[in-house]
Design a protein around this motif. Structure first.
Motif, PDB file in Angstrom:
ATOM      1  N   THR A 346       3.490   4.838  -5.060  1.00  0.00           N
ATOM      2  CA  THR A 346       2.522   4.273  -4.697  1.00  0.00           C
ATOM      3  C   THR A 346       1.283   5.077  -3.619  1.00  0.00           C
ATOM      4  O   THR A 346       1.670   5.498  -2.539  1.00  0.00           O
ATOM      5  N   GLN A 347       0.799   6.259  -4.801  1.00  0.00           N
ATOM      6  CA  GLN A 347       0.265   6.649  -3.527  1.00  0.00           C
ATOM      7  C   GLN A 347      -1.334   6.948  -4.399  1.00  0.00           C
ATOM      8  O   GLN A 347      -1.713   7.135  -5.402  1.00  0.00           O
ATOM      9  N   LEU A 348      -2.027   6.363  -2.963  1.00  0.00           N
ATOM     10  CA  LEU A 348      -3.661   6.587  -3.680  1.00  0.00           C
ATOM     11  C   LEU A 348      -4.369   7.721  -3.522  1.00  0.00           C
ATOM     12  O   LEU A 348      -5.515   8.314  -3.421  1.00  0.00           O
ATOM     13  N   GLY A 349      -3.663   8.616  -3.337  1.00  0.00           N
ATOM     14  CA  GLY A 349      -4.313   9.685  -2.433  1.00  0.00           C
ATOM     15  C   GLY A 349      -4.006  11.388  -4.012  1.00  0.00           C
ATOM     16  O   GLY A 349      -4.068  12.458  -3.312  1.00  0.00           O
ATOM     17  N   SER A 350      -3.259  10.730  -4.484  1.00  0.00           N
ATOM     18  CA  SER A 350      -2.803  11.648  -5.810  1.00  0.00           C
ATOM     19  C   SER A 350      -3.977  12.064  -6.791  1.00  0.00           C
ATOM     20  O   SER A 350      -4.969  11.263  -7.380  1.00  0.00           O
ATOM     21  N   PRO A 351      -4.139  13.453  -7.124  1.00  0.00           N
ATOM     22  CA  PRO A 351      -4.836  13.878  -8.217  1.00  0.00           C
ATOM     23  C   PRO A 351      -5.211  13.557  -9.888  1.00  0.00           C
ATOM     24  O   PRO A 351      -5.664  13.266 -10.041  1.00  0.00           O
ATOM     25  N   ARG A 352      -4.073  12.810 -10.112  1.00  0.00           N
ATOM     26  CA  ARG A 352      -4.152  12.514 -10.702  1.00  0.00           C
ATOM     27  C   ARG A 352      -4.235  10.857 -11.551  1.00  0.00           C
ATOM     28  O   ARG A 352      -3.883   9.949 -11.308  1.00  0.00           O
ATOM     29  N   ARG A 353      -5.225  10.498 -12.295  1.00  0.00           N
ATOM     30  CA  ARG A 353      -5.170   8.957 -12.173  1.00  0.00           C
ATOM     31  C   ARG A 353      -4.548   8.431 -12.624  1.00  0.00           C
ATOM     32  O   ARG A 353      -4.338   6.990 -12.384  1.00  0.00           O
ATOM     33  N   GLU A 354      -3.656   8.342 -13.037  1.00  0.00           N
ATOM     34  CA  GLU A 354      -2.438   7.652 -14.061  1.00  0.00           C
ATOM     35  C   GLU A 354      -2.030   7.419 -12.428  1.00  0.00           C
ATOM     36  O   GLU A 354      -1.011   5.742 -12.415  1.00  0.00           O
ATOM     37  N   VAL A 355      -1.464   7.417 -11.512  1.00  0.00           N
ATOM     38  CA  VAL A 355      -0.165   7.757 -11.260  1.00  0.00           C
ATOM     39  C   VAL A 355      -1.364   6.632  -9.631  1.00  0.00           C
ATOM     40  O   VAL A 355      -1.032   5.953  -9.383  1.00  0.00           O
ATOM     41  N   VAL A 356      -2.318   6.910  -9.393  1.00  0.00           N
ATOM     42  CA  VAL A 356      -3.496   5.822  -8.512  1.00  0.00           C
ATOM     43  C   VAL A 356      -3.545   4.520  -9.524  1.00  0.00           C
ATOM     44  O   VAL A 356      -3.963   4.205  -9.484  1.00  0.00           O
ATOM     45  N   ARG A 357      -4.287   4.587 -11.035  1.00  0.00           N
ATOM     46  CA  ARG A 357      -3.898   2.910 -11.236  1.00  0.00           C
ATOM     47  C   ARG A 357      -2.536   2.739 -11.329  1.00  0.00           C
ATOM     48  O   ARG A 357      -2.694   1.342 -11.101  1.00  0.00           O
ATOM     49  N   ASN A 358      -1.447   3.010 -11.143  1.00  0.00           N
ATOM     50  CA  ASN A 358      -0.127   2.380 -11.197  1.00  0.00           C
ATOM     51  C   ASN A 358      -0.520   1.978  -9.990  1.00  0.00           C
ATOM     52  O   ASN A 358       0.456   0.861  -9.278  1.00  0.00           O
ATOM     53  N   ALA A 359      -0.561   3.037  -9.115  1.00  0.00           N
ATOM     54  CA  ALA A 359      -0.474   2.560  -7.872  1.00  0.00           C
ATOM     55  C   ALA A 359      -1.665   1.523  -7.210  1.00  0.00           C
ATOM     56  O   ALA A 359      -1.050   0.677  -6.071  1.00  0.00           O
ATOM     57  N   VAL A 360      -2.330   1.359  -8.111  1.00  0.00           N
ATOM     58  CA  VAL A 360      -2.945  -0.082  -7.792  1.00  0.00           C
ATOM     59  C   VAL A 360      -3.063  -1.191  -8.213  1.00  0.00           C
ATOM     60  O   VAL A 360      -2.467  -1.871  -7.075  1.00  0.00           O
ATOM     61  N   ARG A 361      -2.345  -0.789  -9.545  1.00  0.00           N
ATOM     62  CA  ARG A 361      -1.319  -1.902  -9.696  1.00  0.00           C
ATOM     63  C   ARG A 361      -0.371  -2.873  -9.334  1.00  0.00           C
ATOM     64  O   ARG A 361      -0.017  -3.967  -8.682  1.00  0.00           O
ATOM     65  N   ASP A 362       0.262  -1.868  -7.977  1.00  0.00           N
ATOM     66  CA  ASP A 362       1.540  -1.807  -7.501  1.00  0.00           C
ATOM     67  C   ASP A 362       1.170  -3.013  -5.836  1.00  0.00           C
ATOM     68  O   ASP A 362       1.710  -4.136  -5.873  1.00  0.00           O
ATOM     69  N   LEU A 363       0.083  -2.278  -6.146  1.00  0.00           N
ATOM     70  CA  LEU A 363      -0.769  -2.867  -4.410  1.00  0.00           C
ATOM     71  C   LEU A 363      -1.031  -4.266  -4.862  1.00  0.00           C
ATOM     72  O   LEU A 363      -0.887  -5.272  -3.919  1.00  0.00           O
ATOM     73  N   GLU A 364      -1.878  -4.938  -5.879  1.00  0.00           N
ATOM     74  CA  GLU A 364      -1.663  -6.562  -6.199  1.00  0.00           C
ATOM     75  C   GLU A 364      -1.499  -6.829  -6.745  1.00  0.00           C
ATOM     76  O   GLU A 364      -1.045  -7.863  -6.321  1.00  0.00           O
ATOM     77  N   TYR A 365       0.174  -6.385  -7.175  1.00  0.00           N
ATOM     78  CA  TYR A 365       1.679  -7.128  -7.497  1.00  0.00           C
ATOM     79  C   TYR A 365       2.336  -7.779  -5.799  1.00  0.00           C
ATOM     80  O   TYR A 365       2.439  -8.849  -5.920  1.00  0.00           O
ATOM     81  N   HIS A 366       2.011  -6.966  -4.972  1.00  0.00           N
ATOM     82  CA  HIS A 366       2.144  -7.223  -3.886  1.00  0.00           C
ATOM     83  C   HIS A 366       1.577  -8.105  -3.021  1.00  0.00           C
ATOM     84  O   HIS A 366       1.866  -9.711  -2.364  1.00  0.00           O
ATOM     85  N   ASP A 367       0.173  -7.831  -3.249  1.00  0.00           N
ATOM     86  CA  ASP A 367      -0.658  -8.772  -2.416  1.00  0.00           C
ATOM     87  C   ASP A 367      -0.527 -10.237  -3.049  1.00  0.00           C
ATOM     88  O   ASP A 367      -0.612 -11.186  -2.634  1.00  0.00           O
ATOM     89  N   GLU A 368      -0.665 -10.715  -4.148  1.00  0.00           N
ATOM     90  CA  GLU A 368      -0.207 -11.973  -4.626  1.00  0.00           C
ATOM     91  C   GLU A 368       1.167 -12.247  -4.445  1.00  0.00           C
ATOM     92  O   GLU A 368       1.101 -13.825  -3.975  1.00  0.00           O
TER      93      GLU A 368
END
Length: 638
Positions: A346-368
């Motif tokens: 879960t890395q918000l500073g990655s240069p790869r957009r797919e990694v950032v999308r996966n990170a945001v989705r993982d953070l949303e799961y933890h927040d829920e």
């Protein structure tokens, strides 16, 4: 008929004349040839005399024996010769190994050679793992200015710590002679805050799958833990109905029938059932912690398997709302703090957009997951999500810029819970504190990571100099009215290099110089037992609540009683008049049944503490089978 145990002995022969050896196949499969058929290259001259050295010839010299006996003697000679050849080959390999690079450079001095570990046995750690090879490759590419593929997989690779590097005298000498750490002499006593525990992560899964585990509850019957998981292949298999839907699933006898049509909802139901079982066990763990003075716990990121997956993910509401709500209600009543730690990917500073999308989705799961706990107001603010910055990707400034951009697009709920933690690979406290102050993000200080990765130009290793940054770190928490927390662990005493020092000690020896009213997370392999050791050593609140376990015995679960064996009958003694095979021993009275609420809670004497290295005491003692000695002749190999 010759007995089976003496088949290799020579049977009496009717003909006294010795028969010439024939090329017949014996039971061992060895073909015996005539002396005239043996070539000279095999060690025999044409006149039948041996051309072997005198030592070997004298060793093989024996009286002529008729028939099979002569064949056995020849076979023994052949085996001895094979043994000599094998011994010589082993000696040659040892000499080659001593001269190889594993022993170091032969030109090095004795002082430099002292830093080279001796290879007393094969060490798998001397071979670089694929992840480590990839890390070195990417580092070399960044140094040379070339492009490296997929750098994200490099970040925060968990090394089950003890992984040793290749023997490098300079590295061992440099790290072994580094300045000693400068530690503070302050102890936060008397302790007024909350203390919690979390275990070491497994290789490649930093900060998630070892959370929410308790060594004592894990060994109860049934076990209590909150990290049950599965594979994607299991989800796909369980889209098919069982072969016999009326019976429970069995790993071999009642598996999903792949010949029947698949149903996505059926597979989803299977993985949701695992998550519900994990959520229900949180209640037992919170009550157990509270009984023994522990008020702080990290929830497992794998509580709901694959919930944040791009294809197989799912929302937790409404199916998990009730189970999580019950856990949050108990935590609120007992004042128990719950947090989470998303994984290293879960890395918000990655240069790869797919990694950032996966990170945001993982953070949303933890927040829920944390929101569905429905905690009281302050405990809900304290339920934070701890995150590492991740990789550097060749440029720290550019990584921070990408983090700022991606952080701005997060939902308000995630921003309210997100906190950053310094790591032991790339990001120091001095790297993260400015951006935390800029974006209003709390900073978690990890003492163990700090002692490995710190800015040597601004601070010294140890716990003394970092105290000067406490006011700035605490201010990042006070701005959001969140109770501050810190992480503490210790390296193993034999560690020298940074890679070795990343390994956590099973139990910590002291307390860090932290404020006495904050929340402290102990990261150690022995989990709650490490907290118990601190309680006893420093008389922390709750130290008098627990006692030592009885080895291999437990009084807080309903294990089935052992089967009563029958008494063996002596030879020559007739069976009893009732026709039984033997007398049964008197069955002991079954122990009283333990109520479900008391299972795994330590029993009437609160016996939940096991000494260092004695975790096996929590399990029933294994049955010892004594080997029986055989009487008579030994069985000979064919």
């Amino acid at each position: 008929m010759v007995s089976k145990r003496k088949r290799s002995t020579v049977a009496p022969q009717q003909d006294t004349q010795p028969e010439p050896p024939s090329a017949t196949v014996r039971r061992s499969g060895r073909v015996v040839k005539k002396p005239s058929e043996v070539p000279q290259s095999d060690g025999y001259l044409s006149n039948g005399k041996s051309s072997r050295p005198a030592s070997t010839q004298s060793r093989g010299k024996k009286k002529k024996m008729p028939g099979a006996v002569e064949d056995v003697g020849g076979a023994i000679d052949g085996l001895r010769e094979m043994e000599d050849n094998f011994r010589d080959a082993v000696k040659r390999q040892k000499l080659a190994l001593d001269k190889s690079s594993l022993r170091g450079n032969p030109d090095m001095t004795d002082e430099e050679a002292a830093f080279i570990p001796r290879l007393t046995k094969p060490e798998p750690d001397l071979v670089l793992a694929p992840a480590e090879k990839k890390r070195l490759k990417i580092a070399a590419a960044a140094k040379n200015g070339t492009d490296a593929t997929e750098p994200d997989e490099l970040v925060c690779e968990d090394r089950e710590a003890g992984d040793l590097e290749e023997p490098d005298a300079n590295a061992f000498k440099q790290e072994g002679s580094r300045p000693p750490p400068v530690n503070s002499d302050y102890l936060p006593l008397p302790w007024k805050g909350r203390i919690g525990y979390v275990s070491l992560p497994s290789p490649g899964r930093r900060g998630q799958d070892q959370a929410c585990l308790n060594t004592y509850l894990r060994q109860t019957n049934p076990p209590v833990f909150s990290s049950r998981t599965c594979r994607i292949s299991s989800i796909l298999d369980h889209r098919h109905p069982l072969r016999d839907p009326t019976q429970p699933e069995h790993p071999t006898k009642n598996r999903p029938d792949k010949d029947q049509p698949a149903d996505i909802a059926r597979g989803r139901k299977y993985v949701e059932a695992l998550g519900l079982a994990n959520a229900r066990d949180i209640v037992k763990m919170i009550r157990w912690n509270d009984k023994y003075g522990i008020k702080f716990m990290r929830l497992s990121s794998e509580m709901f398997p694959f919930a944040s997956h791009e294809e197989y993910g799912y929302k937790l509401a409404p199916f998990a709302s009730e189970a999580l709500g019950n856990a949050g209600k108990v935590a609120g009543e007992l004042g128990h703090r719950l947090t989470t730690h998303p994984g290293q990917f879960t890395q918000l500073g990655s240069p790869r957009r797919e990694v950032v999308r996966n990170a945001v989705r993982d953070l949303e799961y933890h927040d829920e997951m944390l929101t569905l706990l429905r905690l009281p107001e302050q405990l809900n603010r304290d339920a934070v999500m701890i995150l590492h910055m991740g990789g550097v990707f060749g440029d720290k400034a550019a990584t921070l810029d990408r983090f700022r951009e991606n952080y701005a697009g997060l939902s308000p709920g995630i921003k309210a819970r997100l906190v950053l933690e310094n790591d032991d690979v790339s990001w120091t406290v001095h790297d993260l504190l400015p951006i935390c102050e800029e974006l209003n993000i709390p900073l978690v200080l990890d003492f163990h990571h700090h002692n490995i990765m710190f800015d040597k130009e601004m601070i010294r290793e140890g716990t003394k100099d970092i105290v000067d940054l406490y006011p700035r770190i605490k201010a990042t928490w006070d701005r959001k009215c969140i109770t501050q927390k810190m992480h503490y662990s210790e390296p193993c005493s034999e560690a020298i290099t940074p890679r070795q020092r990343r390994k956590h000690r099973p139990r910590v020896m002291t307390l860090p110089p932290c404020p006495d009213n904050m929340d402290l997370m102990i990261e150690a392999k022995d989990k709650e037992q490490a907290v118990f050791d601190l309680m006893r050593n420093f008389r922390l609140p709750g130290w008098e609540r627990f006692n030592d376990v009885i080895p291999y015995e437990r009084a807080d679960d309903n294990r089935p009683p052992p089967k009563v064996p029958k008494k063996k009958q002596r030879k020559g003694k007739k069976a009893d008049e009732n026709g039984g095979d033997g007398e049964l021993e008197e069955e002991p009275e079954p122990p009283p049944e333990i109520p479900e609420s008391e299972i795994g809670m330590g029993g009437p004497d609160n016996r939940v503490y096991w000494p260092l290295g004695m975790e096996e005491w929590l399990r029933p003692k294994k049955r010892e089978v004594k080997s029986k000695k055989r009487n008579g002749d030994e069985v000979e190999d064919d």
